[in-house]
Design a protein around this motif. Structure first.
Motif, mmCIF file in Angstrom:
data_model
loop_
_atom_site.group_PDB
_atom_site.id
_atom_site.type_symbol
_atom_site.label_atom_id
_atom_site.label_comp_id
_atom_site.label_asym_id
_atom_site.label_seq_id
_atom_site.Cartn_x
_atom_site.Cartn_y
_atom_site.Cartn_z
ATOM 1 N N SER A 24 0.824 -1.204 0.000
ATOM 2 C CA SER A 24 0.000 0.000 0.000
ATOM 3 C C SER A 24 0.864 1.264 0.000
ATOM 4 O O SER A 24 0.547 2.241 -0.675
ATOM 5 C CB SER A 24 -0.927 -0.013 1.210
ATOM 6 N N VAL A 40 2.303 1.733 -3.572
ATOM 7 C CA VAL A 40 1.284 2.243 -4.500
ATOM 8 C C VAL A 40 0.979 3.705 -4.187
ATOM 9 O O VAL A 40 0.824 4.525 -5.099
ATOM 10 C CB VAL A 40 0.018 1.372 -4.460
ATOM 11 N N VAL A 84 -4.998 -2.480 -3.369
ATOM 12 C CA VAL A 84 -3.744 -3.210 -3.155
ATOM 13 C C VAL A 84 -3.717 -3.830 -1.768
ATOM 14 O O VAL A 84 -3.240 -4.954 -1.590
ATOM 15 C CB VAL A 84 -2.536 -2.276 -3.390
#
Length: 89
Positions: free
Chosen positions: A28, A31, A57
């Motif tokens: 996470s 991303v 994600v």
């Protein structure tokens, strides 16, 4: 029960917590960094743009790593449960 045994049990538990959190949070974070770089490059300042990819994600990481995380968690507690007689005497 000696202090070394307690410290070892605490070390195992903390290691498992760090492992579980890193498996869920690190994808996470990556991303989020990629989306933030994209937003900075295109000058799009929409706060909700980074939320959905990070959420997806995180859910994907839980879905893919969930069995492994639960197995590690159960292994720790089975190990603790089976070692109770050794710890008491």
């Amino acid at each position: 029960m000696t202090p070394e045994v307690v410290v070892d049990l605490l070390r195992q538990a903390l290691y498992l917590v760090v492992l579980m959190v890193s498996v869920i949070i690190l994808p996470s974070l990556l991303v989020g960094l990629i989306v933030s770089i994209f937003q900075a490059a295109t000058q799009i300042n929409e706060q909700t743009l980074s939320f959905l990819p990070r959420l997806l994600v995180t859910l994907l990481a839980l879905g893919l790593g969930g069995h492994w995380l639960i197995r590690e968690f159960m292994d720790l507690f089975v190990n603790l449960y089976t070692s109770i007689p050794e710890l008491l005497f």
